[in-house]
Design a protein around this motif. Structure first.
Motif, PDB file in Angstrom:
ATOM      1  N   HIS A 131      13.017  12.395  98.976  1.00  0.00           N
ATOM      2  CA  HIS A 131      12.545  11.096  98.485  1.00  0.00           C
ATOM      3  C   HIS A 131      13.493  10.001  98.973  1.00  0.00           C
ATOM      4  O   HIS A 131      14.708  10.185  99.008  1.00  0.00           O
ATOM      5  CB  HIS A 131      12.514  11.132  96.953  1.00  0.00           C
ATOM      6  CG  HIS A 131      11.801   9.978  96.324  1.00  0.00           C
ATOM      7  ND1 HIS A 131      12.304   8.701  96.347  1.00  0.00           N
ATOM      8  CD2 HIS A 131      10.622   9.911  95.647  1.00  0.00           C
ATOM      9  CE1 HIS A 131      11.459   7.889  95.710  1.00  0.00           C
ATOM     10  NE2 HIS A 131      10.430   8.603  95.287  1.00  0.00           N
ATOM     11  N   ASP A 151      16.606   9.304  97.014  1.00  0.00           N
ATOM     12  CA  ASP A 151      17.670  10.304  97.127  1.00  0.00           C
ATOM     13  C   ASP A 151      18.435  10.168  98.447  1.00  0.00           C
ATOM     14  O   ASP A 151      19.617  10.486  98.503  1.00  0.00           O
ATOM     15  CB  ASP A 151      17.110  11.722  96.968  1.00  0.00           C
ATOM     16  CG  ASP A 151      17.000  12.139  95.500  1.00  0.00           C
ATOM     17  OD1 ASP A 151      17.944  11.866  94.733  1.00  0.00           O
ATOM     18  OD2 ASP A 151      15.971  12.723  95.113  1.00  0.00           O
ATOM     19  N   ASP A 180      15.331  18.122  99.367  1.00  0.00           N
ATOM     20  CA  ASP A 180      15.279  18.518  97.955  1.00  0.00           C
ATOM     21  C   ASP A 180      15.401  20.044  97.818  1.00  0.00           C
ATOM     22  O   ASP A 180      15.685  20.740  98.795  1.00  0.00           O
ATOM     23  CB  ASP A 180      14.025  17.950  97.267  1.00  0.00           C
ATOM     24  CG  ASP A 180      12.726  18.545  97.774  1.00  0.00           C
ATOM     25  OD1 ASP A 180      12.755  19.615  98.427  1.00  0.00           O
ATOM     26  OD2 ASP A 180      11.655  17.952  97.513  1.00  0.00           O
ATOM     27  N   TYR A 193      15.071  13.576  92.404  1.00  0.00           N
ATOM     28  CA  TYR A 193      13.775  14.255  92.518  1.00  0.00           C
ATOM     29  C   TYR A 193      13.986  15.609  93.204  1.00  0.00           C
ATOM     30  O   TYR A 193      13.840  15.726  94.414  1.00  0.00           O
ATOM     31  CB  TYR A 193      12.784  13.385  93.308  1.00  0.00           C
ATOM     32  CG  TYR A 193      12.657  12.011  92.712  1.00  0.00           C
ATOM     33  CD1 TYR A 193      12.080  11.841  91.452  1.00  0.00           C
ATOM     34  CD2 TYR A 193      13.166  10.883  93.356  1.00  0.00           C
ATOM     35  CE1 TYR A 193      11.991  10.586  90.868  1.00  0.00           C
ATOM     36  CE2 TYR A 193      13.086   9.626  92.776  1.00  0.00           C
ATOM     37  CZ  TYR A 193      12.497   9.487  91.528  1.00  0.00           C
ATOM     38  OH  TYR A 193      12.419   8.250  90.957  1.00  0.00           O
ATOM     39  N   LYS A 202       7.004  17.696  93.036  1.00  0.00           N
ATOM     40  CA  LYS A 202       6.212  17.308  91.856  1.00  0.00           C
ATOM     41  C   LYS A 202       6.823  16.098  91.169  1.00  0.00           C
ATOM     42  O   LYS A 202       6.153  15.106  90.891  1.00  0.00           O
ATOM     43  CB  LYS A 202       6.093  18.474  90.868  1.00  0.00           C
ATOM     44  CG  LYS A 202       5.208  19.569  91.411  1.00  0.00           C
ATOM     45  CD  LYS A 202       4.992  20.715  90.451  1.00  0.00           C
ATOM     46  CE  LYS A 202       4.020  21.705  91.101  1.00  0.00           C
ATOM     47  NZ  LYS A 202       3.868  22.943  90.386  1.00  0.00           N
ATOM     48  N   GLU A 203       8.146  16.177  90.921  1.00  0.00           N
ATOM     49  CA  GLU A 203       8.844  15.047  90.279  1.00  0.00           C
ATOM     50  C   GLU A 203       8.744  13.797  91.157  1.00  0.00           C
ATOM     51  O   GLU A 203       8.536  12.690  90.676  1.00  0.00           O
ATOM     52  CB  GLU A 203      10.337  15.358  90.071  1.00  0.00           C
ATOM     53  CG  GLU A 203      10.620  16.504  89.121  1.00  0.00           C
ATOM     54  CD  GLU A 203      10.786  17.841  89.830  1.00  0.00           C
ATOM     55  OE1 GLU A 203      11.615  18.634  89.352  1.00  0.00           O
ATOM     56  OE2 GLU A 203      10.122  18.108  90.852  1.00  0.00           O
ATOM     57  N   GLY A 204       8.907  14.001  92.462  1.00  0.00           N
ATOM     58  CA  GLY A 204       8.853  12.874  93.395  1.00  0.00           C
ATOM     59  C   GLY A 204       7.494  12.201  93.399  1.00  0.00           C
ATOM     60  O   GLY A 204       7.387  10.974  93.331  1.00  0.00           O
ATOM     61  N   GLU A 225       5.138  12.361  91.062  1.00  0.00           N
ATOM     62  CA  GLU A 225       4.885  11.727  89.748  1.00  0.00           C
ATOM     63  C   GLU A 225       5.540  10.343  89.688  1.00  0.00           C
ATOM     64  O   GLU A 225       4.941   9.376  89.205  1.00  0.00           O
ATOM     65  CB  GLU A 225       5.452  12.596  88.605  1.00  0.00           C
ATOM     66  CG  GLU A 225       4.738  13.923  88.393  1.00  0.00           C
ATOM     67  CD  GLU A 225       3.453  13.818  87.568  1.00  0.00           C
ATOM     68  OE1 GLU A 225       3.007  12.692  87.285  1.00  0.00           O
ATOM     69  OE2 GLU A 225       2.900  14.884  87.229  1.00  0.00           O
ATOM     70  N   ALA A 226       6.787  10.261  90.173  1.00  0.00           N
ATOM     71  CA  ALA A 226       7.531   8.990  90.121  1.00  0.00           C
ATOM     72  C   ALA A 226       6.880   7.933  91.015  1.00  0.00           C
ATOM     73  O   ALA A 226       6.774   6.764  90.635  1.00  0.00           O
ATOM     74  CB  ALA A 226       8.981   9.214  90.550  1.00  0.00           C
TER      75      ALA A 226
END
Length: 287
Positions: free
Chosen positions: A180, A183, A205, A268, A272-274, A276-277
């Motif tokens: 991301h 990051d 990641d 992230y 998935k987290e990336g 969503e954000a």
């Protein structure tokens, strides 16, 4: 005063430069076609002609970020045109070069860390490896950042889906690493806080994944139906050369050095987290 000079204010570099402005740094940078960016002094540099008054403009510079990709035949434009001038920068503490994990080439799905032999498989990646070596040979405080596939707001699977460009290609076991945009900036700041010249870092990641999985997740978040799934063999028939190059290499990238040597903790850790954000950020601005 900390002064940052960014060569090539592209997607990731510009985000980092804006953070430097917010931290009260003086920030300068180049673009092929200069445009106004708040708080950043922007100069033209097309990689074909010398940068005007280089020594004068860069005299007080403490940090340099180089994010201009090399040309597959001509090599690194900044190195070719300006390398001699960098030796004159008396205050330079840190020089960051944004490379790619493409320098490793194909590892048949195995894990690669920074000590893995670089055997790039495309002309573009060969030029990257040569640029890394050239900068490391200058004696400047060079730090190499090998970035995985970059994504972030305005540059993600969501955009491909919206533009009708997303292709659901099934190639089981063929994984890619991602990172991301936020990051990338985070790792650069961690390196600036703990400079270790002549070091390379993998920036990715914790979750190398098949592109199909990422596309499924993006469609799920968007509430969009999946494009028809194609086998790789079928898809490759109509692929551009650039897209084919992308599929040449299969590897998992080890990011433990940024965690251990720089103490960096990913914002992230997985796609998935990336995603969503990004979805939250993009939709927050729209409504």
């Amino acid at each position: 005063m900390n002064t940052l000079f960014v060569f090539g204010l592209g997607y990731s570099a510009r985000f980092f430069a804006k953070q430097a402005v917010a931290k009260g740094w003086r920030v300068m940078g180049t673009m092929r076609e200069p445009q106004e960016i708040d708080g950043i002094e922007v100069f033209p540099f097309d990689g074909k002609t010398h940068f005007e008054d280089f020594a004068g403009r860069l005299e007080g510079v403490t940090h340099v970020l180089h994010s201009i990709p090399p040309h597959k035949d001509l090599g690194d434009p900044l190195y070719n045109l300006q390398r001699k001038h960098f030796a004159r920068l008396k205050k330079l503490q840190w020089f960051g070069y944004l490379s790619t994990t493409g320098v490793y080439g194909n590892a048949d799905g195995a894990m690669v860390d920074e000590t893995f032999e670089r055997t790039p498989s495309s002309p573009r990646s060969i030029a990257r490896k040569e640029a890394e070596d050239a900068w490391l040979g200058t004696g400047l405080p060079v730090h190499i950042f090998r970035l995985a596939g970059i994504y972030g707001p305005g540059r993600s699977t969501f955009d491909q889906i919206r533009q009708g460009r997303a292709r659901a290609i099934d190639k089981p076991g063929h994984v890619f690493s991602r990172i991301h945009r936020d990051d990338i900036a985070g790792v650069l700041w961690a390196s600036i806080a703990h400079p270790q010249p002549q070091t390379a870092y993998n920036v990715c990641d914790d979750q190398p994944a098949e592109p199909l999985k990422v596309l499924r997740e993006a469609c799920r978040i968007m509430g969009h139906e999946m494009p028809p799934v194609q086998s790789f063999e079928e898809a490759v028939e109509t692929m551009s050369d650039m897209a084919r190059t992308f599929w040449l290499d299969n590897k998992k990238v080890d990011n433990s050095r940024v965690k251990e040597a720089l103490g960096y903790e990913l914002m992230y850790p997985g796609f998935k987290e990336g995603l969503e954000a990004i979805w939250a950020e993009e939709n927050h601005h729209d409504h």
